[in-house]
Motif scaffolding. Structure first.
Motif, PDB file in Angstrom:
ATOM      1  N   VAL A 224       0.841  -1.195   0.000  1.00 37.17           N
ATOM      2  CA  VAL A 224       0.000   0.000   0.000  1.00 37.17           C
ATOM      3  C   VAL A 224       0.877   1.247   0.000  1.00 37.17           C
ATOM      4  O   VAL A 224       2.064   1.193   0.339  1.00 37.17           O
ATOM      5  CB  VAL A 224      -0.935   0.051   1.241  1.00 37.17           C
ATOM      6  CG1 VAL A 224      -1.844  -1.155   1.282  1.00 37.17           C
ATOM      7  CG2 VAL A 224      -0.125   0.183   2.519  1.00 37.17           C
ATOM      8  N   GLY A 225       0.260   2.356  -0.417  1.00 40.29           N
ATOM      9  CA  GLY A 225       0.941   3.651  -0.332  1.00 40.29           C
ATOM     10  C   GLY A 225       0.109   4.481   0.631  1.00 40.29           C
ATOM     11  O   GLY A 225       0.032   4.185   1.817  1.00 40.29           O
ATOM     12  N   GLU A 226      -0.572   5.527   0.111  1.00 43.93           N
ATOM     13  CA  GLU A 226      -1.447   6.322   0.989  1.00 43.93           C
ATOM     14  C   GLU A 226      -2.630   5.450   1.405  1.00 43.93           C
ATOM     15  O   GLU A 226      -3.204   4.737   0.572  1.00 43.93           O
ATOM     16  CB  GLU A 226      -1.944   7.549   0.215  1.00 43.93           C
ATOM     17  CG  GLU A 226      -0.777   8.327  -0.335  1.00 43.93           C
ATOM     18  CD  GLU A 226      -1.047   9.820  -0.425  1.00 43.93           C
ATOM     19  OE1 GLU A 226      -0.845  10.343  -1.521  1.00 43.93           O
ATOM     20  OE2 GLU A 226      -1.450  10.426   0.576  1.00 43.93           O
ATOM     21  N   TRP A 227      -2.958   5.472   2.699  1.00 45.72           N
ATOM     22  CA  TRP A 227      -3.979   4.514   3.156  1.00 45.72           C
ATOM     23  C   TRP A 227      -4.820   5.183   4.241  1.00 45.72           C
ATOM     24  O   TRP A 227      -4.331   5.365   5.354  1.00 45.72           O
ATOM     25  CB  TRP A 227      -3.288   3.260   3.701  1.00 45.72           C
ATOM     26  CG  TRP A 227      -4.204   2.179   4.133  1.00 45.72           C
ATOM     27  CD1 TRP A 227      -4.746   1.997   5.377  1.00 45.72           C
ATOM     28  CD2 TRP A 227      -4.702   1.114   3.313  1.00 45.72           C
ATOM     29  NE1 TRP A 227      -5.543   0.893   5.383  1.00 45.72           N
ATOM     30  CE2 TRP A 227      -5.549   0.328   4.141  1.00 45.72           C
ATOM     31  CE3 TRP A 227      -4.542   0.739   1.984  1.00 45.72           C
ATOM     32  CZ2 TRP A 227      -6.213  -0.803   3.672  1.00 45.72           C
ATOM     33  CZ3 TRP A 227      -5.189  -0.380   1.523  1.00 45.72           C
ATOM     34  CH2 TRP A 227      -6.029  -1.138   2.350  1.00 45.72           C
ATOM     35  N   GLN A 228      -6.045   5.615   3.899  1.00 47.06           N
ATOM     36  CA  GLN A 228      -6.894   6.271   4.897  1.00 47.06           C
ATOM     37  C   GLN A 228      -7.951   5.315   5.432  1.00 47.06           C
ATOM     38  O   GLN A 228      -8.858   5.710   6.123  1.00 47.06           O
ATOM     39  CB  GLN A 228      -7.536   7.540   4.297  1.00 47.06           C
ATOM     40  CG  GLN A 228      -6.480   8.605   4.015  1.00 47.06           C
ATOM     41  CD  GLN A 228      -6.988   9.708   3.106  1.00 47.06           C
ATOM     42  OE1 GLN A 228      -8.194   9.861   2.908  1.00 47.06           O
ATOM     43  NE2 GLN A 228      -6.076  10.458   2.524  1.00 47.06           N
ATOM     44  N   ALA A 229      -7.804   4.034   5.056  1.00 44.72           N
ATOM     45  CA  ALA A 229      -8.789   3.067   5.583  1.00 44.72           C
ATOM     46  C   ALA A 229      -8.354   2.686   6.998  1.00 44.72           C
ATOM     47  O   ALA A 229      -7.347   3.175   7.498  1.00 44.72           O
ATOM     48  CB  ALA A 229      -8.801   1.839   4.676  1.00 44.72           C
ATOM     49  N   GLY A 230      -9.039   1.777   7.616  1.00 42.99           N
ATOM     50  CA  GLY A 230      -8.723   1.403   9.006  1.00 42.99           C
ATOM     51  C   GLY A 230      -7.304   0.862   9.118  1.00 42.99           C
ATOM     52  O   GLY A 230      -6.756   0.347   8.155  1.00 42.99           O
ATOM     53  N   THR A 231      -6.736   0.987  10.318  1.00 43.14           N
ATOM     54  CA  THR A 231      -5.363   0.465  10.472  1.00 43.14           C
ATOM     55  C   THR A 231      -5.426  -1.043  10.710  1.00 43.14           C
ATOM     56  O   THR A 231      -6.317  -1.536  11.394  1.00 43.14           O
ATOM     57  CB  THR A 231      -4.676   1.096  11.707  1.00 43.14           C
ATOM     58  OG1 THR A 231      -5.631   1.058  12.760  1.00 43.14           O
ATOM     59  CG2 THR A 231      -4.242   2.510  11.433  1.00 43.14           C
ATOM     60  N   LEU A 232      -4.456  -1.739  10.138  1.00 38.39           N
ATOM     61  CA  LEU A 232      -4.384  -3.194  10.332  1.00 38.39           C
ATOM     62  C   LEU A 232      -3.063  -3.485  11.030  1.00 38.39           C
ATOM     63  O   LEU A 232      -2.133  -2.703  10.973  1.00 38.39           O
ATOM     64  CB  LEU A 232      -4.452  -3.896   8.968  1.00 38.39           C
ATOM     65  CG  LEU A 232      -5.790  -3.705   8.231  1.00 38.39           C
ATOM     66  CD1 LEU A 232      -5.687  -4.091   6.781  1.00 38.39           C
ATOM     67  CD2 LEU A 232      -6.887  -4.495   8.913  1.00 38.39           C
ATOM     68  N   GLU A 233      -3.003  -4.645  11.721  1.00 36.75           N
ATOM     69  CA  GLU A 233      -1.819  -4.965  12.526  1.00 36.75           C
ATOM     70  C   GLU A 233      -0.664  -5.504  11.699  1.00 36.75           C
ATOM     71  O   GLU A 233       0.489  -5.337  12.066  1.00 36.75           O
ATOM     72  CB  GLU A 233      -2.192  -6.070  13.538  1.00 36.75           C
ATOM     73  CG  GLU A 233      -3.359  -5.720  14.455  1.00 36.75           C
ATOM     74  CD  GLU A 233      -2.847  -5.234  15.800  1.00 36.75           C
ATOM     75  OE1 GLU A 233      -3.154  -4.068  16.142  1.00 36.75           O
ATOM     76  OE2 GLU A 233      -2.102  -5.973  16.452  1.00 36.75           O
ATOM     77  N   SER A 234      -0.989  -6.235  10.630  1.00 35.48           N
ATOM     78  CA  SER A 234       0.097  -6.968   9.950  1.00 35.48           C
ATOM     79  C   SER A 234      -0.062  -6.901   8.438  1.00 35.48           C
ATOM     80  O   SER A 234      -1.145  -6.629   7.906  1.00 35.48           O
ATOM     81  CB  SER A 234       0.048  -8.437  10.392  1.00 35.48           C
ATOM     82  OG  SER A 234      -1.132  -9.025   9.873  1.00 35.48           O
TER      83      SER A 234
END
Ligand SMILES: NC(=O)c1c(N)nc(OC2CCCC2)nc1O[C@@H]1CCC[C@@H]1O
Length: 326
Positions: A224-234
């Motif tokens: 991914v690059g820019e990512w405004q979706a929810g944060t993921l752990e891994s």
């Protein structure tokens, strides 16, 4: 039929054809025969011809490519597209794992991915629509090849994610398409491409998207690059999320709990590589936990949390060459 009815019909056909396309090109599991897909596409093309102001950029009819460009615009990658450091043997891999584990007492898990030998590209989606595709370029500045990437059937023109996201992957040309393309080029007295990577890069750097549309290109997304979706752990969770919202990820990625497992995975694919119908030039090994990636950071041009194990020279290419000349 009035405009209202046409709009309704076009929306239904788009929905249906995008679903069929996802099953065929992304899942490799078509639910209807090709003839059914073609019939529905003809219906859509006829309706769009009768009601041109109802054509939208994410219509499956746009897969054949739009008008040629004068030139490619430049695109700046706000999140740089990094390159990878290399490992050539088991010791290099163990050194990488030791360095990755140095700053923490926590266990380190890895994700291994086939290193697809194609062209690194970035895809940006806003409000669920594909709005921009670019080459990696020098990592900071690439070329806008959106119109060409729209013709890659496995790149979704819309996804089920409303926030702005940018995904990254490798566009490539499968072996079958490469052999057919070179056969055609020989028949037309044109210079054949030296390898599938050059063929993919050459196809995506055409100013006329109708040419790219005929090259049967494919893509696997891996980052991914820019990512405004929810944060993921891994990273592994992120790969699963990307697949769930409609992206084509490579099915062979594996989470490995130790560098020994990584080495087993590499040995397996060093052996199995000729069975793949696309070119790989190694295995990418990544620290799975995103917080650990963050802590490890980057050198001037490479992440400290990933490395590319390179296979020895291209015996597969000679096999391709043998097939071509047979
Ligand atoms: N070619 C690949 O299959 C591949 C991959 N599966 N995963 C990555 O992750 C990297 C990208 C930046 C930090 C980690 N990179 C890949 O290819 C890179 C892109 C640019 C240079 C290499 O080809």
């Amino acid at each position: 039929m009035n405009n209202q009815q046409a709009q309704q019909q076009i929306a239904e056909l788009k929905e249906l054809l995008n679903q069929y396309g996802h099953e065929y090109y992304v899942l490799d599991a078509p639910s209807v025969p090709d003839a059914e897909y073609d019939r529905k596409m003809q219906e859509l093309l006829k309706l769009e011809e009768a009601f041109p102001d109802l054509v939208t950029a994410d219509s499956p009819s746009r897969r054949i490519g739009g008008e040629p460009l004068e030139a490619f615009q430049k695109v700046r990658h706000n999140v740089p597209m990094m390159s990878l450091g290399n490992a050539f043997n088991e010791q290099d891999l163990r050194d990488f794992a030791r360095r990755a584990g140095q700053g923490t007492d926590d266990a380190i898990s890895f994700v291994c991915e086939l290193k697809i030998d194609g062209l690194a590209v970035s895809l940006t989606y806003e409000e669920g629509k594909f709005v921009r595709g670019a080459t990696r370029g020098d990592g900071t500045t690439g070329e806008d090849i959106t119109s060409n990437l729209r013709t890659v059937r496995s790149i979704p023109l819309s996804i089920q994610e409303e926030s702005t996201i940018e995904v990254r992957g490798e566009a490539f040309m499968p072996h079958k398409s490469f052999l057919n393309l070179n056969k055609q080029r020989r028949e037309n007295d044109e210079e054949p491409f030296a390898n599938p990577r050059n063929a993919a890069a050459g196809s995506l750097r055409q100013l006329d998207p109708k040419i790219a549309a005929k090259r049967n290109l494919d893509i696997f997304l891996y980052g991914v690059g820019e990512w405004q979706a929810g944060t993921l752990e891994s990273h592994s969770e992120r790969l699963k999320y990307m697949q769930r919202i409609g992206f084509k990820t490579n099915p062979e990625w594996r989470r490995c709990e130790s560098i020994d497992e990584v080495i087993d995975y590499i040995k397996y694919w060093e052996e199995k590589r000729p069975d793949l119908d696309y070119e790989i030039d190694g295995i990418v090994v990544k620290v799975d936990n995103l917080r650990q990636q963050e802590e490890l950071g980057f050198t001037a041009k490479n992440p400290r949390w990933a490395i590319a194990y390179k296979f020895p020279a291209e015996e597969v290419l000679t096999t391709l060459r043998e097939i071509e000349l047979s």
